[in-house]
Design a protein around this motif. Sequence first.
Motif, PDB file in Angstrom:
ATOM      1  N   GLY A 207     -11.918  74.873  -0.744  1.00 48.01           N
ATOM      2  CA  GLY A 207     -12.468  75.975   0.018  1.00 48.01           C
ATOM      3  C   GLY A 207     -13.215  75.586   1.276  1.00 48.01           C
ATOM      4  O   GLY A 207     -13.468  76.421   2.132  1.00 48.01           O
ATOM      5  N   MET A 208     -13.591  74.312   1.407  1.00 49.71           N
ATOM      6  CA  MET A 208     -14.363  73.898   2.574  1.00 49.71           C
ATOM      7  C   MET A 208     -13.614  74.177   3.865  1.00 49.71           C
ATOM      8  O   MET A 208     -14.154  74.755   4.787  1.00 49.71           O
ATOM      9  CB  MET A 208     -14.724  72.419   2.490  1.00 49.71           C
ATOM     10  CG  MET A 208     -15.670  71.987   3.601  1.00 49.71           C
ATOM     11  SD  MET A 208     -15.808  70.220   3.773  1.00 49.71           S
ATOM     12  CE  MET A 208     -14.524  69.895   4.945  1.00 49.71           C
ATOM     13  N   TRP A 209     -12.354  73.783   3.916  1.00 52.81           N
ATOM     14  CA  TRP A 209     -11.586  73.965   5.145  1.00 52.81           C
ATOM     15  C   TRP A 209     -11.355  75.443   5.449  1.00 52.81           C
ATOM     16  O   TRP A 209     -11.313  75.838   6.616  1.00 52.81           O
ATOM     17  CB  TRP A 209     -10.264  73.205   5.073  1.00 52.81           C
ATOM     18  CG  TRP A 209     -10.484  71.722   5.089  1.00 52.81           C
ATOM     19  CD1 TRP A 209     -10.248  70.843   4.077  1.00 52.81           C
ATOM     20  CD2 TRP A 209     -11.031  70.947   6.162  1.00 52.81           C
ATOM     21  NE1 TRP A 209     -10.609  69.571   4.456  1.00 52.81           N
ATOM     22  CE2 TRP A 209     -11.093  69.604   5.739  1.00 52.81           C
ATOM     23  CE3 TRP A 209     -11.485  71.261   7.436  1.00 52.81           C
ATOM     24  CZ2 TRP A 209     -11.578  68.583   6.542  1.00 52.81           C
ATOM     25  CZ3 TRP A 209     -11.973  70.232   8.240  1.00 52.81           C
ATOM     26  CH2 TRP A 209     -12.019  68.920   7.786  1.00 52.81           C
ATOM     27  N   ASP A 210     -11.221  76.266   4.416  1.00 57.87           N
ATOM     28  CA  ASP A 210     -11.053  77.701   4.639  1.00 57.87           C
ATOM     29  C   ASP A 210     -12.276  78.297   5.309  1.00 57.87           C
ATOM     30  O   ASP A 210     -12.165  79.080   6.261  1.00 57.87           O
ATOM     31  CB  ASP A 210     -10.778  78.429   3.316  1.00 57.87           C
ATOM     32  CG  ASP A 210      -9.477  78.001   2.682  1.00 57.87           C
ATOM     33  OD1 ASP A 210      -8.525  77.698   3.433  1.00 57.87           O
ATOM     34  OD2 ASP A 210      -9.412  77.961   1.448  1.00 57.87           O
ATOM     35  N   VAL A 211     -13.453  77.935   4.848  1.00 58.05           N
ATOM     36  CA  VAL A 211     -14.691  78.447   5.438  1.00 58.05           C
ATOM     37  C   VAL A 211     -14.838  77.948   6.871  1.00 58.05           C
ATOM     38  O   VAL A 211     -15.144  78.719   7.785  1.00 58.05           O
ATOM     39  CB  VAL A 211     -15.921  78.040   4.585  1.00 58.05           C
ATOM     40  CG1 VAL A 211     -17.215  78.401   5.290  1.00 58.05           C
ATOM     41  CG2 VAL A 211     -15.851  78.695   3.208  1.00 58.05           C
ATOM     42  N   VAL A 212     -14.604  76.669   7.091  1.00 60.92           N
ATOM     43  CA  VAL A 212     -14.713  76.104   8.443  1.00 60.92           C
ATOM     44  C   VAL A 212     -13.730  76.792   9.385  1.00 60.92           C
ATOM     45  O   VAL A 212     -14.084  77.186  10.494  1.00 60.92           O
ATOM     46  CB  VAL A 212     -14.483  74.574   8.423  1.00 60.92           C
ATOM     47  CG1 VAL A 212     -14.295  74.025   9.822  1.00 60.92           C
ATOM     48  CG2 VAL A 212     -15.643  73.879   7.723  1.00 60.92           C
ATOM     49  N   ARG A 213     -12.502  76.962   8.954  1.00 60.35           N
ATOM     50  CA  ARG A 213     -11.479  77.586   9.799  1.00 60.35           C
ATOM     51  C   ARG A 213     -11.879  79.011  10.205  1.00 60.35           C
ATOM     52  O   ARG A 213     -11.690  79.425  11.338  1.00 60.35           O
ATOM     53  CB  ARG A 213     -10.143  77.593   9.059  1.00 60.35           C
ATOM     54  CG  ARG A 213      -8.985  78.117   9.867  1.00 60.35           C
ATOM     55  CD  ARG A 213      -7.625  78.011   9.172  1.00 60.35           C
ATOM     56  NE  ARG A 213      -7.632  78.327   7.750  1.00 60.35           N
ATOM     57  CZ  ARG A 213      -7.581  77.419   6.763  1.00 60.35           C
ATOM     58  NH1 ARG A 213      -7.518  76.130   7.043  1.00 60.35           N
ATOM     59  NH2 ARG A 213      -7.584  77.792   5.500  1.00 60.35           N
ATOM     60  N   GLU A 214     -12.452  79.758   9.295  1.00 57.42           N
ATOM     61  CA  GLU A 214     -12.834  81.145   9.575  1.00 57.42           C
ATOM     62  C   GLU A 214     -14.092  81.265  10.426  1.00 57.42           C
ATOM     63  O   GLU A 214     -14.270  82.268  11.118  1.00 57.42           O
ATOM     64  CB  GLU A 214     -13.032  81.907   8.261  1.00 57.42           C
ATOM     65  CG  GLU A 214     -11.768  82.071   7.454  1.00 57.42           C
ATOM     66  CD  GLU A 214     -10.681  82.843   8.196  1.00 57.42           C
ATOM     67  OE1 GLU A 214     -11.010  83.833   8.879  1.00 57.42           O
ATOM     68  OE2 GLU A 214      -9.511  82.435   8.101  1.00 57.42           O
ATOM     69  N   ARG A 215     -14.960  80.269  10.395  1.00 58.79           N
ATOM     70  CA  ARG A 215     -16.254  80.390  11.063  1.00 58.79           C
ATOM     71  C   ARG A 215     -16.424  79.547  12.330  1.00 58.79           C
ATOM     72  O   ARG A 215     -17.396  79.716  13.043  1.00 58.79           O
ATOM     73  CB  ARG A 215     -17.365  80.030  10.084  1.00 58.79           C
ATOM     74  CG  ARG A 215     -17.499  81.040   8.960  1.00 58.79           C
ATOM     75  CD  ARG A 215     -18.937  81.318   8.726  1.00 58.79           C
ATOM     76  NE  ARG A 215     -19.139  82.291   7.689  1.00 58.79           N
ATOM     77  CZ  ARG A 215     -19.693  83.475   7.925  1.00 58.79           C
ATOM     78  NH1 ARG A 215     -20.054  83.809   9.128  1.00 58.79           N
ATOM     79  NH2 ARG A 215     -19.885  84.309   6.931  1.00 58.79           N
ATOM     80  N   ARG A 216     -15.517  78.642  12.604  1.00 57.90           N
ATOM     81  CA  ARG A 216     -15.746  77.740  13.734  1.00 57.90           C
ATOM     82  C   ARG A 216     -15.701  78.485  15.074  1.00 57.90           C
ATOM     83  O   ARG A 216     -15.075  79.528  15.197  1.00 57.90           O
ATOM     84  CB  ARG A 216     -14.769  76.567  13.714  1.00 57.90           C
ATOM     85  CG  ARG A 216     -13.361  76.925  14.032  1.00 57.90           C
ATOM     86  CD  ARG A 216     -12.503  75.683  14.006  1.00 57.90           C
ATOM     87  NE  ARG A 216     -11.127  76.070  14.220  1.00 57.90           N
ATOM     88  CZ  ARG A 216     -10.093  75.399  13.808  1.00 57.90           C
ATOM     89  NH1 ARG A 216     -10.274  74.287  13.153  1.00 57.90           N
ATOM     90  NH2 ARG A 216      -8.896  75.821  14.053  1.00 57.90           N
ATOM     91  N   ASN A 217     -16.349  77.875  16.063  1.00 61.14           N
ATOM     92  CA  ASN A 217     -16.494  78.472  17.391  1.00 61.14           C
ATOM     93  C   ASN A 217     -15.552  77.904  18.428  1.00 61.14           C
ATOM     94  O   ASN A 217     -15.757  78.077  19.603  1.00 61.14           O
ATOM     95  CB  ASN A 217     -17.929  78.276  17.906  1.00 61.14           C
ATOM     96  CG  ASN A 217     -18.828  79.418  17.531  1.00 61.14           C
ATOM     97  OD1 ASN A 217     -18.388  80.418  16.982  1.00 61.14           O
ATOM     98  ND2 ASN A 217     -20.111  79.283  17.805  1.00 61.14           N
ATOM     99  N   TYR A 218     -14.526  77.209  18.009  1.00 60.70           N
ATOM    100  CA  TYR A 218     -13.610  76.599  18.968  1.00 60.70           C
ATOM    101  C   TYR A 218     -12.223  76.534  18.343  1.00 60.70           C
ATOM    102  O   TYR A 218     -12.055  76.717  17.147  1.00 60.70           O
ATOM    103  CB  TYR A 218     -14.059  75.207  19.369  1.00 60.70           C
ATOM    104  CG  TYR A 218     -14.158  74.258  18.202  1.00 60.70           C
ATOM    105  CD1 TYR A 218     -13.071  73.471  17.843  1.00 60.70           C
ATOM    106  CD2 TYR A 218     -15.313  74.149  17.436  1.00 60.70           C
ATOM    107  CE1 TYR A 218     -13.130  72.614  16.759  1.00 60.70           C
ATOM    108  CE2 TYR A 218     -15.385  73.299  16.353  1.00 60.70           C
ATOM    109  CZ  TYR A 218     -14.276  72.540  16.026  1.00 60.70           C
ATOM    110  OH  TYR A 218     -14.349  71.699  14.960  1.00 60.70           O
ATOM    111  N   SER A 219     -11.239  76.253  19.168  1.00 63.43           N
ATOM    112  CA  SER A 219      -9.873  76.051  18.646  1.00 63.43           C
ATOM    113  C   SER A 219      -9.212  74.968  19.481  1.00 63.43           C
ATOM    114  O   SER A 219      -9.673  74.613  20.556  1.00 63.43           O
ATOM    115  CB  SER A 219      -9.069  77.352  18.718  1.00 63.43           C
ATOM    116  OG  SER A 219      -8.968  77.779  20.052  1.00 63.43           O
TER     117      SER A 219
END
Length: 97
Positions: free
Chosen positions: A84-96
Amino acid sequence: MAIVSLAEQKAHMRVDHSDDDSLISGEIDQAQAHIEQLLGFEIAVEFETPPADLIGVVMQLAAHFYEHREATVAEIAVAELPLGMWDVVRERRNYSF
Protein backbone atom coordinates in the motif's frame (compact mmCIF):
# COMPACT_ATOMS: atom_id res chain seq x y z
CA MET A 1 8.52 17.27 12.87
CA ALA A 2 7.55 13.63 13.20
CA ILE A 3 3.89 12.88 12.49
CA VAL A 4 4.09 9.65 14.51
CA SER A 5 5.02 9.58 18.19
CA LEU A 6 7.33 6.99 19.69
CA ALA A 7 4.43 5.65 21.80
CA GLU A 8 2.20 5.27 18.73
CA GLN A 9 4.94 3.48 16.80
CA LYS A 10 5.74 1.13 19.65
CA ALA A 11 2.04 0.27 20.03
CA HIS A 12 1.83 -0.35 16.27
CA MET A 13 4.81 -2.71 16.45
CA ARG A 14 3.77 -4.27 19.78
CA VAL A 15 7.07 -3.31 21.40
CA ASP A 16 6.65 -3.06 25.17
CA HIS A 17 10.23 -2.36 26.28
CA SER A 18 12.33 0.79 26.12
CA ASP A 19 15.61 -0.82 25.02
CA ASP A 20 15.16 0.28 21.39
CA ASP A 21 13.47 3.66 21.90
CA SER A 22 16.24 5.67 20.26
CA LEU A 23 16.45 3.19 17.39
CA ILE A 24 12.67 3.29 16.83
CA SER A 25 12.67 7.10 16.96
CA GLY A 26 15.36 7.11 14.29
CA GLU A 27 13.35 4.69 12.15
CA ILE A 28 10.32 6.99 12.39
CA ASP A 29 12.42 9.95 11.23
CA GLN A 30 14.00 7.90 8.44
CA ALA A 31 10.65 6.58 7.24
CA GLN A 32 9.02 10.00 7.24
CA ALA A 33 11.97 11.57 5.41
CA HIS A 34 11.80 8.82 2.78
CA ILE A 35 8.05 9.25 2.26
CA GLU A 36 8.41 13.05 2.09
CA GLN A 37 11.14 12.71 -0.53
CA LEU A 38 8.85 10.52 -2.63
CA LEU A 39 5.90 12.88 -2.13
CA GLY A 40 7.82 16.06 -2.90
CA PHE A 41 6.63 17.90 0.22
CA GLU A 42 6.88 17.91 4.02
CA ILE A 43 3.80 16.30 5.51
CA ALA A 44 3.59 18.57 8.58
CA VAL A 45 3.87 21.67 6.36
CA GLU A 46 1.34 20.50 3.76
CA PHE A 47 -1.33 19.39 6.25
CA GLU A 48 -2.45 20.96 9.51
CA THR A 49 -3.53 17.49 10.62
CA PRO A 50 -1.66 14.70 8.82
CA PRO A 51 -4.02 12.34 6.97
CA ALA A 52 -4.46 8.83 8.33
CA ASP A 53 -3.08 7.22 5.17
CA LEU A 54 0.23 9.09 5.45
CA ILE A 55 0.48 8.34 9.16
CA GLY A 56 -0.13 4.67 8.38
CA VAL A 57 2.49 4.59 5.66
CA VAL A 58 5.12 6.17 7.93
CA MET A 59 4.27 3.64 10.65
CA GLN A 60 4.44 0.70 8.23
CA LEU A 61 7.74 1.83 6.78
CA ALA A 62 9.28 2.54 10.21
CA ALA A 63 8.23 -0.95 11.36
CA HIS A 64 9.71 -2.41 8.18
CA PHE A 65 13.00 -0.59 8.78
CA TYR A 66 13.04 -1.79 12.41
CA GLU A 67 12.40 -5.43 11.49
CA HIS A 68 14.77 -5.47 8.50
CA ARG A 69 17.89 -3.65 9.65
CA GLU A 70 20.27 -5.43 7.31
CA ALA A 71 20.72 -4.63 3.62
CA THR A 72 20.76 -8.28 2.57
CA VAL A 73 18.85 -11.40 3.52
CA ALA A 74 19.47 -15.09 2.98
CA GLU A 75 17.16 -18.08 2.76
CA ILE A 76 13.91 -16.13 3.18
CA ALA A 77 11.41 -14.64 0.77
CA VAL A 78 12.14 -11.03 -0.07
CA ALA A 79 9.26 -8.59 -0.46
CA GLU A 80 9.04 -5.02 -1.64
CA LEU A 81 8.33 -2.23 0.82
CA PRO A 82 5.10 -2.49 2.85
CA LEU A 83 1.89 -3.11 0.95
CA GLY A 84 0.00 0.00 0.00
CA MET A 85 2.91 2.41 0.40
CA TRP A 86 3.28 3.06 -3.31
CA ASP A 87 -0.48 3.49 -3.73
CA VAL A 88 -0.57 6.24 -1.10
CA VAL A 89 2.52 7.96 -2.51
CA ARG A 90 1.15 7.82 -6.06
CA GLU A 91 -2.16 9.40 -5.01
CA ARG A 92 -0.65 12.14 -2.84
CA ARG A 93 2.58 13.23 -4.51
CA ASN A 94 3.01 16.77 -5.83
CA TYR A 95 4.93 15.99 -8.99
CA SER A 96 4.97 13.64 -11.96
CA PHE A 97 7.53 12.39 -14.43
